[in-house]
Design a protein around this motif. Structure first.
Motif, short mmCIF file in Angstrom:
data_model
loop_
_atom_site.label_atom_id
_atom_site.label_comp_id
_atom_site.label_asym_id
_atom_site.label_seq_id
_atom_site.Cartn_x
_atom_site.Cartn_y
_atom_site.Cartn_z
N GLU A 161 0.84 -1.20 0.00
CA GLU A 161 0.00 0.00 0.00
C GLU A 161 0.87 1.24 0.00
O GLU A 161 1.88 1.30 0.70
CB GLU A 161 -0.90 0.01 1.24
N LEU A 163 0.73 5.61 0.18
CA LEU A 163 -0.04 6.82 0.43
C LEU A 163 0.61 7.96 -0.34
O LEU A 163 1.83 8.05 -0.40
CB LEU A 163 -0.03 7.12 1.92
N ARG B 104 1.00 -2.96 10.10
CA ARG B 104 -0.45 -2.76 10.07
C ARG B 104 -1.20 -4.06 10.13
O ARG B 104 -2.28 -4.15 10.72
CB ARG B 104 -0.83 -1.95 8.84
N VAL B 140 12.08 -3.51 -4.53
CA VAL B 140 10.62 -3.54 -4.44
C VAL B 140 10.09 -2.12 -4.52
O VAL B 140 9.16 -1.81 -5.26
CB VAL B 140 10.17 -4.19 -3.11
N LEU B 144 7.65 -0.33 -7.27
CA LEU B 144 6.41 0.32 -6.84
C LEU B 144 6.37 1.77 -7.34
O LEU B 144 5.34 2.23 -7.86
CB LEU B 144 6.30 0.27 -5.32
N ALA B 148 3.55 3.38 -9.84
CA ALA B 148 2.77 4.55 -9.45
C ALA B 148 2.97 5.68 -10.46
O ALA B 148 2.00 6.36 -10.85
CB ALA B 148 3.19 5.03 -8.06
N ALA B 154 1.87 10.20 -7.02
CA ALA B 154 3.10 10.55 -6.31
C ALA B 154 3.11 9.90 -4.93
O ALA B 154 2.36 10.32 -4.03
CB ALA B 154 3.23 12.06 -6.18
N ILE B 155 3.93 8.90 -4.74
CA ILE B 155 4.00 8.18 -3.47
C ILE B 155 4.75 9.01 -2.42
O ILE B 155 5.81 9.56 -2.70
CB ILE B 155 4.70 6.83 -3.64
N GLU B 156 4.16 9.07 -1.24
CA GLU B 156 4.82 9.76 -0.13
C GLU B 156 5.30 8.79 0.93
O GLU B 156 6.38 8.93 1.48
CB GLU B 156 3.87 10.80 0.46
N ARG B 157 4.46 7.83 1.24
CA ARG B 157 4.85 6.80 2.20
C ARG B 157 4.26 5.49 1.71
O ARG B 157 3.21 5.47 1.07
CB ARG B 157 4.28 7.08 3.58
N SER B 158 4.91 4.40 2.03
CA SER B 158 4.33 3.13 1.61
C SER B 158 4.65 2.06 2.63
O SER B 158 5.61 2.18 3.39
CB SER B 158 4.87 2.73 0.24
N ASN B 159 3.83 1.06 2.66
CA ASN B 159 4.15 -0.07 3.49
C ASN B 159 3.91 -1.37 2.74
O ASN B 159 2.91 -1.55 2.07
CB ASN B 159 3.40 -0.03 4.81
N ILE B 160 4.89 -2.23 2.90
CA ILE B 160 4.91 -3.49 2.17
C ILE B 160 5.04 -4.60 3.21
O ILE B 160 6.02 -4.65 3.94
CB ILE B 160 6.12 -3.52 1.22
N GLU B 161 4.04 -5.45 3.27
CA GLU B 161 4.04 -6.49 4.29
C GLU B 161 3.68 -7.83 3.67
O GLU B 161 2.79 -7.90 2.82
CB GLU B 161 3.02 -6.16 5.38
#
Lengths: 174, 174
Positions: A161, A163, B104, B140, B144, B148, B154-161
């Motif tokens: 995901e 943001l 998360r 990765v 990503l 995008a 425009a990605i500012e923060r991302s989380n990959i789990e």
DNA sequence: TCTTGACATGTTATAGTATAACATACATAG
DNA sequence: CTATGTATGTTATACTATAACATGTCAAGA
């Protein structure tokens, strides 16, 4: 009142990934996806019951990520059960069967716009308009698999995901 | 009782990514990370106060992802405040300053094992032993970003789990 | 020195998210 | 027709997170 604001950005429609954040009438995408969902359910031998189908419709109509309690409220207003498990069970079913996705960052759920296409999408979440698009993420997934393999870790499920700002909101200087 | 079960798999230690899931004594990793965290905080002009420092220590001692209320319980037992905001604020501070990560999928937090190394890690979560490793995820992240960019996002923060099985648990046939 | 302002901590209260456990209905295979 | 598995519905509760306000602390400037 289904899809009441088509003038909004309308991300993630099935037609074309490039159109994900472009303005367009998505009434047909919804019908499209719903039809494919039905076919898929039949094919997989699982049942798209009234509640489940209605939840999927709601997700498609809103065309954005909805919290379980948002969905529940709409269900309750239509004569379905009004307790949390009713919504959670239907949503879990949809997620389990690839008809919807869970957006953990938002504690929310969104209809899958490419059901049956066996994808491990990345979600692009606009922090301004809150819309969510599914980005094609095969290369991302591949890189992730590789990184995991290097540690001897066997990935079963993953969620990716991001943001940020969608094109529309970037333009608006949000 | 700090790090009471070193015989467990001990993921994510700073020493070497390859060792993330290997058994090893991690008392030194903790000290290591803590020292770097202090340096980093000073350098960034933010304060690693007693609560914050203690929370980081707790995350390092447990060496796994901890829920905010788990942390809170330990804080309360040590004379700190015993209301949720105490834990959440310290955890948010650590996350904000790159000293911890939020997982998360688990509604949990884990100490960052590579503070200051400006990384956008992927998290590998073992569904059997619940341990979390940070996998190097530069490729990765790159994939990503590319996906995008293709949508104008425009990605500012991302989380990959990712959820799956760590080497140890695979071996144990879990 | 005093005081002011920014930040940190602590507390009360409440909001929001999710699931366990049990009861009822309903379809379908035998 | 009945037994079985699955779906729905309900009650109750657990877990996660934040708003709002009070108190304390410390350092910079008057």
């Amino acid at each position: 009142m289904p899809h009441a604001h088509h003038s909004d950005a309308c991300p993630g429609c099935a037609a074309a990934p490039q159109a994900a954040f472009a303005r367009h009438d998505h009434s047909h995408c919804s019908g499209d996806v719903l039809a494919r969902a039905e076919a898929l359910a039949a094919e997989q031998g699982v049942k798209l019951t009234p509640v489940r189908r209605r939840v999927l419709e709601i997700l498609l109509e809103e065309h954005r990520a909805l919290g379980a309690y948002d969905v529940l409220q709409r269900l309750a207003g239509e004569g379905f059960g009004n307790q949390p498990p009713v919504a959670y069970r239907a949503l879990d079913f949809l997620v389990e069967n690839g008809l919807a996705h869970r957006i953990r960052r938002l504690n929310a759920f969104a209809a899958c716009m490419h059901p049956g296409e066996a994808h491990a999408p990345a979600f692009l979440i606009c922090r301004a308009c809150n819309h969510v698009a599914e980005a094609p993420a095969a290369p991302v997934r591949e890189a992730l698999d590789h990184a995991a393999a290097a540690l001897g870790f066997a990935i079963e499920r993953s969620n990716i995901e991001a943001l940020g700002l969608c094109p529309a909101c970037r333009g608006a200087g949000a």
